[in-house]
Design a protein around this motif. Structure first.
Motif, PDB file in Angstrom:
ATOM      1  N   UNK A 294       0.856  -1.197   0.000  1.00 30.55           N
ATOM      2  CA  UNK A 294       0.000   0.000   0.000  1.00 30.55           C
ATOM      3  C   UNK A 294       0.886   1.239   0.000  1.00 30.55           C
ATOM      4  N   UNK A 296       2.306   4.809   1.318  1.00 23.19           N
ATOM      5  CA  UNK A 296       2.541   5.402   2.632  1.00 23.19           C
ATOM      6  C   UNK A 296       1.919   6.791   2.720  1.00 23.19           C
ATOM      7  N   UNK A 297       1.417   7.308   1.619  1.00 29.36           N
ATOM      8  CA  UNK A 297       0.819   8.647   1.616  1.00 29.36           C
ATOM      9  C   UNK A 297      -0.407   8.695   2.524  1.00 29.36           C
ATOM     10  N   UNK A 298      -0.543   9.767   3.335  1.00 27.71           N
ATOM     11  CA  UNK A 298      -1.738   9.874   4.172  1.00 27.71           C
ATOM     12  C   UNK A 298      -2.996   9.881   3.311  1.00 27.71           C
ATOM     13  N   UNK A 299      -4.061   9.261   3.821  1.00 26.82           N
ATOM     14  CA  UNK A 299      -5.330   9.180   3.081  1.00 26.82           C
ATOM     15  C   UNK A 299      -5.148   8.599   1.687  1.00 26.82           C
ATOM     16  N   UNK A 300      -4.225   7.659   1.534  1.00 21.41           N
ATOM     17  CA  UNK A 300      -3.925   7.028   0.244  1.00 21.41           C
ATOM     18  C   UNK A 300      -3.482   8.060  -0.792  1.00 21.41           C
ATOM     19  N   UNK A 302      -4.968  10.745  -1.657  1.00 26.09           N
ATOM     20  CA  UNK A 302      -6.038  11.307  -2.486  1.00 26.09           C
ATOM     21  C   UNK A 302      -6.371  12.754  -2.164  1.00 26.09           C
ATOM     22  N   UNK A 303      -5.809  13.324  -1.067  1.00 30.95           N
ATOM     23  CA  UNK A 303      -6.163  14.696  -0.670  1.00 30.95           C
ATOM     24  C   UNK A 303      -5.219  15.699  -1.304  1.00 30.95           C
TER      25      UNK A 303
ATOM     26  N   UNK B 129      -5.889  12.560   8.776  1.00 27.54           N
ATOM     27  CA  UNK B 129      -5.252  11.451   8.075  1.00 27.54           C
ATOM     28  C   UNK B 129      -4.887  10.441   9.156  1.00 27.54           C
ATOM     29  N   UNK B 130      -4.297   9.328   8.761  1.00 21.04           N
ATOM     30  CA  UNK B 130      -3.883   8.333   9.746  1.00 21.04           C
ATOM     31  C   UNK B 130      -2.566   8.713  10.422  1.00 21.04           C
ATOM     32  N   UNK B 131      -1.977   9.822  10.011  1.00 16.91           N
ATOM     33  CA  UNK B 131      -0.714  10.253  10.612  1.00 16.91           C
ATOM     34  C   UNK B 131      -0.976  11.247  11.746  1.00 16.91           C
ATOM     35  N   UNK B 224      -6.149  -4.086   3.435  1.00 20.50           N
ATOM     36  CA  UNK B 224      -5.249  -2.941   3.625  1.00 20.50           C
ATOM     37  C   UNK B 224      -5.996  -1.636   3.861  1.00 20.50           C
ATOM     38  N   UNK B 228      -5.372   1.239   7.188  1.00 19.49           N
ATOM     39  CA  UNK B 228      -5.097   2.681   7.175  1.00 19.49           C
ATOM     40  C   UNK B 228      -5.868   3.358   8.310  1.00 19.49           C
ATOM     41  N   UNK B 300      -8.932   4.506  -5.061  1.00 16.10           N
ATOM     42  CA  UNK B 300      -8.523   5.844  -4.610  1.00 16.10           C
ATOM     43  C   UNK B 300      -7.388   6.416  -5.466  1.00 16.10           C
TER      44      UNK B 300
END
Lengths: 312, 312
Positions: A294, A296-300, A302-303, B129-131, B224, B228, B300
């Motif tokens: 997957x 590593x970008x936050x929110x996949x 998409x932002x 975000x997840x971060x 996956x 997230x 996404x």
């Protein structure tokens, strides 16, 4: 372009997976001829308009003539009937495969119909999107994804090697395991997650106190991720749950037990139990990113703006 | 750059949300001075190194001096204690707000400590975000997202308007509702989805028959996406479940009922029930995309090659 691995590849079914295989096989010259079959005239016309193959057929029996590689790219519920239909027309020495998300049931439905001399190599490329149909395919769909083979005891190892080479040429990593183990693994990494996503989207749609427009409007706070998965093809997923019943019910029982225990922690205000779980699950995400499965970008990613951020 | 909306903005807590507010407010000149507080020395040093504010404080009481706008950007569990601490140092006429994911409990914890003359405008930007941490922030985080205000009956409407203007300047859409309705809506669109994601990742981690390395390897088949969400900040989410207990338990009960009914459909082979739900849920995804709350790109848009595809 390399020397073709197969003379004639027959694809039965031309949805997301079939069309992605076709596009990749044509682009990389993996098969000298790609024959495409689907039962619906409109779908076949779309496939032809997209130039996905070299020949187009409404009858699967016709497409498999002289094919040395036949892949069923259809919902698992119809694999048995199609195999019975094509069996008399298969070439001796042909390899037959599929792309079904369930393996034991598919083998049970297909194997009895296959004539002696035909090699059966069941396969499952773990790749897809929430879109379906021949327009949804793209040749890179399988790149860096896994394809699991579940050969039978009697399958010729050379046939397994050729199917492995085919999927590797598509960009996939290939692993072999038993059909039973496949079905158990997929129940937890794919089938139960899909069921849960479908379920929560259904629950949200049925509320009286919260309107559907509120659910849609405020979905970015978590819910929208579930709706992507819950937009997957209904026929394909109905068949998955009907044919991998035992493994899905087993994993679902574990999920529900664990959820009941979390529910209890919330009711009794056990913050430590919640915190412990929430910390443990973070590590698994890290492992998935490290394994290249997957972004590593936050929110996949998409932002707007998030693309430039370092990984947290 | 526009005329600043506030003379001095004090941000208490400088994680993902606090740092994103700081970056945006500085870039757009929304406040003449941005004061940053956090209790941890290392975090404050990071914020300073990133140049997030104009002054840096370990004591919240010090940062709020002369501030006309104070935003608590901390886990909801500590909002009450911090409010008690800063209350004697607040300017008369200052506006106090927060960014908590739960509103009724936060109001219950904060309001009793706030002195007469201070305006309390509870807020919840639905963005993240997840971060986590000050490095995770970016100024576009709130763009095209919703920010929900839950003003009290006694809040001065002019203060509400100023907070609304602030969030709109950040790029957010603003809506007001009661704290109770907010907590119910968020339970279904955010809290329960997070709980379920944490739960299934935990269930998968605990299996004996399927190894963790298999779960990681084959995660692209659905799992996956859940990891997230399950990588979100543990402290923040523990506090959410402890403080929005009743709404979460209510929504969780509905989710579990619906799941039991799906489980029964699988056990008894009721394909029509499954197909009907799976078709219904697709429509909600479409609505979310049409409302601009998610990308229409398959997966996404995170897969190579998929970016160029038309929408299915």
């Amino acid at each position: 372009m390399t020397e073709p691995l197969f003379e004639k590849l027959a694809l039965i079914g031309i949805g997301l997976i079939g069309s992605s295989i076709a596009l990749n096989a044509k682009a990389s010259g993996l098969a000298r001829h790609v024959a495409i079959t689907t039962r619906r005239k409109e779908t076949l016309a779309k496939a032809e308009a997209l130039g996905l193959g070299d020949s187009y057929h409404l009858e699967a029996a016709e497409a498999v003539k002289d094919a040395d590689f036949v892949i069923l790219c259809v919902p698992v519920g119809v694999c048995g009937a199609i195999t019975r239909e094509i069996a008399p027309h298969l070439n001796a020495g042909a390899i037959v495969s599929d792309v079904g998300s369930v393996k034991a049931a598919v083998i049970g439905q297909m194997a009895p119909h296959l004539p002696q001399g035909v090699q059966f190599v069941p396969a499952h490329p773990l790749a897809g999107t929430e879109h379906s149909g021949p327009e949804a395919g793209f040749p890179e769909l399988f790149r860096n994804r896994w394809c699991i083979l579940t050969p039978l005891a009697e399958t010729d190892p050379e046939a397994v090697e050729r199917v492995k080479a085919f999927w590797e040429a598509m960009g996939a990593n290939v692993e072999a395991m038993t059909a039973e183990h496949h079905d158990l693994v997929l129940a937890i990494v794919s089938h139960v997650p899909h069921l849960i996503a479908y379920n929560i989207v259904g629950t949200a749609a049925d509320l009286e106190e919260v309107t559907q427009s509120e659910v849609v409007k405020f979905s970015a706070s978590g819910f929208r991720d579930f709706t992507r998965i819950a937009a997957s093809d209904p026929t394909m997923w109905r068949d998955v749950f009907l044919t991998n019943r035992d493994a899905v019910l087993e994993m679902l029982a574990r999920f529900s037990e664990d959820l009941a225990s979390l529910q209890r922690a919330i009711r009794w205000g056990d913050g430590d139990a919640l915190f412990d779980l929430f910390t443990r699950t973070r590590a698994i995400r890290r492992n998935i990113i490290e394994a290249g499965q997957d972004t590593a970008q936050p929110n996949f990613g998409r932002e707007p703006g998030s693309e430039t951020k370092p990984q947290g």
